[in-house]
Design an enzyme around this catalytic site. Structure first.
Site, short mmCIF file in Angstrom:
data_model
loop_
_atom_site.label_atom_id
_atom_site.label_comp_id
_atom_site.label_asym_id
_atom_site.label_seq_id
_atom_site.Cartn_x
_atom_site.Cartn_y
_atom_site.Cartn_z
N ASP A 58 -40.39 -19.78 15.01
CA ASP A 58 -39.73 -19.96 16.29
C ASP A 58 -39.47 -21.46 16.43
O ASP A 58 -40.26 -22.27 15.92
CB ASP A 58 -40.66 -19.46 17.41
N CYS B 287 -77.57 -5.89 -0.23
CA CYS B 287 -76.31 -5.68 -0.96
C CYS B 287 -75.36 -4.82 -0.13
O CYS B 287 -75.78 -4.18 0.84
CB CYS B 287 -76.57 -5.01 -2.30
N CYS C 148 -76.28 -1.13 0.06
CA CYS C 148 -77.35 -0.82 1.03
C CYS C 148 -76.76 -0.73 2.43
O CYS C 148 -77.17 0.12 3.23
CB CYS C 148 -78.42 -1.91 1.01
#
Length: 719
Positions: free
Chosen positions: A407, A22, A25
């Site tokens: 551009d 997780c 952790c």
């Protein structure tokens, strides 16, 4: 600033980590590593399962820092090698989840014993207790350590809740909570691994060996042993193992893995090719130009893994929220357990049980995984479609764009000038002869448009190897030279005004008409008369008009074309593609200033350019999007988003994916919090049980994970 300076002076080593269950952790592991002697700093990338360590340490020390989760740490290697190792180390399912299976079996025996011997039986209690100890051993090990250090995370909550359940005699429910929590963690780990796989699968794209010709002999060589300059032989149907340049052969190469292009691209001598692409037709001989770790595919994987580690604003919010949320839940649980019996005469057994259920329902698994799984899934999907998004922050900001500036040259147009019109005046001379004279003069010119005229002559097989005398350039106006005794001039209309050559009405109208179409007009003539007119233009991309329309349909309020070109050309091209605003005759600093104005007006603004000339404007925008990242290191390194295939059609897909990601992240956070809130409301009538608490947490985690994984399935619109 100080931290960055300190980091740069210290050696950085990258390690791969296996076993993260997780995000919490991962955060704890990062803290533990930072405390190691010799370590100045550390940064965990949960999305890519990596840690960068600044300073000196060993793998043994790192594994000791991750012992609470049995983390396995290895030196970061070339990704294809690491992938191979992971494959070889894969455990069978029953071995990987043996403790979970044993604990589940004990629970089954416990319920059989309960049915046969009754609930209060010592054997029944012992079976459930054994299931708690076996299934929750790793959980308790971390939970007790956290309690001793006053660290509160989901494992602390679960440890307190299960011990409390045992104390009040709820052995069966305590055992079920252990099992369901373990399943929830496995689902979370599986979901994150699945999301990571969306980019990890790129590792398998390029072969590990290639057929190389050395000293006149052909041999199969591992990619790690191939040197720059080696000649690689690629047969039809084979994938390229390395980046390089074609030195012999002609073929169609499928570049979808790198650029997302669905149509194979023709490749011949001097064309660039990329590792991981598929040679479909002819035999190619390719001169290797990059080592295996420098290939485009390696860079993409590296950059995407880095991107997965970048924390998005929503992730930062969740991390901060979870930090305060867990202790608050513990306080609420304590109050639920203590206040009703003390103040209102409630049953201690009932309300302590309710307090334990509050602890379980407060477990923030779903909340913590809600954002990272969405970001990893979206970035991985984008990479497979040829869009490189350099971090969760850019993914979120693309979803909130209000204006996009483009551009002109090389973005809305192809950036390659072509001859669009060639007209000989009053049938004076042969058209082919005139084009030959023009090309012979332009061949000696340094003018950027000369290549377009030479290409036109080559396409029509017109020779231009005639003798030119007295060739000279007329600065800012054109060129002149003598062929067969006649002096010819090629240049803009002003050159002929200076030569006092009079244009009749028809000739003037012809020049103006071409200029109004956005074309650069060159007049060809002598000191006395106009002989021909040639017009050159930068071709508009076929897809540009559709892309602008699609962006407007997606709700982008403002699309602006920025160019250094003259107003006539700019208006012609801008009008054709359908942008809402046109800004012409801009210097690089003008583009930068205009982007700043757009940001102050619209907030979130993107700039799309080639990643080189537009660097200041790209940097000043909220999201800088570079075209053609596959062949440009500058674009890969400097842009926030790179469209790998030089294909504007990826832009609406990127905006759509980003918006979908934003929606899913918000849905996940809202759902994770809402389900907790609803479960907590069940405390009021006393309906909340440990079963409901853990199932609500597990259900939320599963739904949030599945919702996040949906981003892997977002497809491009077909044009």
């Amino acid at each position: 600033m100080f931290e960055q300076a300190e980091r740069s002076e210290v050696d950085m080593t990258s390690y791969r980590v296996q076993g993260f269950s997780c995000a919490n952790c991962a955060g704890k592991f990062e803290k533990n590593v930072k405390k190691l002697s010799g370590v100045h700093d550390a940064k965990v990338n949960f999305g890519a399962s990596k840690i960068e360590v600044y300073g000196n340490t060993t793998i043994e020390e790192l594994e000791k820092a991750g012992a609470f989760e049995n983390l396995k740490v290895t030196q970061d290697k070339p990704l294809r090698e690491e992938k191979q190792e992971v494959k070889e180390e894969k455990e069978p399912f029953y071995k990987k989840h043996s403790t979970l299976l044993y604990a589940s079996l004990l629970i089954v025996f416990g319920y059989i014993s309960q049915f046969v011997n009754g609930e209060e039986n010592i054997i029944t209690s012992l079976l459930f207790a054994a299931a708690i100890v076996i299934g929750g051993y790793s959980l308790f090990k971390v939970g007790f350590q956290n309690l001793l250090h006053f660290e509160f995370d989901m494992k602390t909550l679960m440890t307190v809740a299960i011990i409390g359940a045992a104390i009040i005699g709820e052995w069966a429910e305590g055992a079920i909570v252990v099992i369901l929590f373990a399943i929830s963690e496995s689902l979370e780990r599986f979901s994150m691994d699945r999301a990571r796989q969306s980019i990890r699968s790129l590792m398998d794209i390029a072969p590990k060996e290639a057929l190389v010709r050395r000293n006149g002999q052909e041999m199969m060589i591992h990619v790690d042993d191939i040197a720059v300059g080696d000649i690689m032989i690629v047969k039809p149907g084979q994938k390229l193992a390395m980046d390089g340049v074609v030195v012999n052969g002609y073929s169609a190469v499928n570049q979808a893995a790198i650029t997302g292009e669905s149509v194979p691209v023709e490749k011949t001598v001097d064309d660039e090719v990329f590792a991981g692409t598929l040679n479909e037709e002819g035999m190619l001989e390719v001169k290797v130009t990059k080592l295996v770790e420098d290939t485009t595919i390696s860079k993409i994987i590296h950059l995407v893994e880095e991107a997965q580690g970048e924390r998005a604003p929503s992730q930062a919010f969740v991390d901060k929220f979870a930090k305060y949320y867990t202790p608050i839940i513990m306080i609420i649980a304590g109050l639920v357990a203590v206040v009703p019996p003390l103040l209102f005469g409630g049953s201690w057994g009932t309300w302590v049980y309710q307090g334990l259920a509050v602890l379980v329902v407060g477990c923030p698994c779903a909340l913590v995984i809600s954002t990272p799984i969405s970001i990893v899934s979206a970035i991985g999907n984008a990479a497979k479609k040829g869009v490189l998004i350099k971090g969760g922050i850019y993914l979120e900001e693309m979803g909130a764009l209000k204006a996009i500036a483009f551009d002109k040259t090389g973005t809305l147009t192809k950036g390659i000038p072509v001859v669009t019109d060639f007209k000989v005046i009053n049938n004076q001379g042969n058209a082919k002869e005139m084009l030959s004279i023009i090309t012979a003069l332009e061949y000696r010119s340094q003018h950027p448009l000369a290549s377009a005229i030479m290409k036109k002559a080559e396409e029509e097989n017109i020779p231009y190897d005639v003798i030119v005398d007295d060739f000279s350039s007329i600065t800012g106006k054109g060129i002149k030279g003598t062929i067969n005794g006649t002096t010819y001039y090629i240049g803009n209309p002003k050159l002929f005004e200076n030569l006092s050559v009079d244009f009749n009405n028809e000739q003037e109208q012809l020049v103006k008409s071409l200029q109004n179409q956005g074309k650069t007009v060159m007049v060809v003539g002598t000191e006395k008369e106009m002989l021909a007119v040639i017009a050159v233009a930068d071709e508009v991309r076929e897809s540009s008009k559709e892309i602008i329309q699609k962006l407007h349909q997606l709700g982008i309020k403002k699309t602006i074309m920025l160019t250094g070109d003259n107003k006539g050309t700019a208006n012609a091209i801008g009008g054709h593609v359908g942008v809402t605003d046109i800004q012409a005759e801009l210097l690089p600093q003008d583009k930068l200033e205009f982007i700043k104005q757009l940001r102050s007006k619209y907030g979130n603004v993107a700039m799309v350019g080639d990643g080189v000339n537009d660097a200041p404007a790209l940097a000043a925008s909220t999201v800088g999007i570079a075209m053609g990242g596959a062949g440009t290191d500058t674009a890969l390194e400097t842009a926030d988003v790179a469209l790998m295939g030089d294909d504007l059609r990826k832009l609406p897909f990127s905006v759509k994916l980003s918006r979908k990601a934003l929606t899913i992240i918000k849905q996940n956070i809202t759902f994770a919090l809402a389900i907790k809130f609803i479960a907590l409301l069940l405390v009021v009538p006393g309906w909340l049980t440990l079963w409901i608490a853990i199932l609500s947490d597990m259900g939320a985690t599963l739904l949030v994970a599945l919702n996040g994984l949906r981003l892997m399935r977002v497809e491009e619109d077909k044009y």
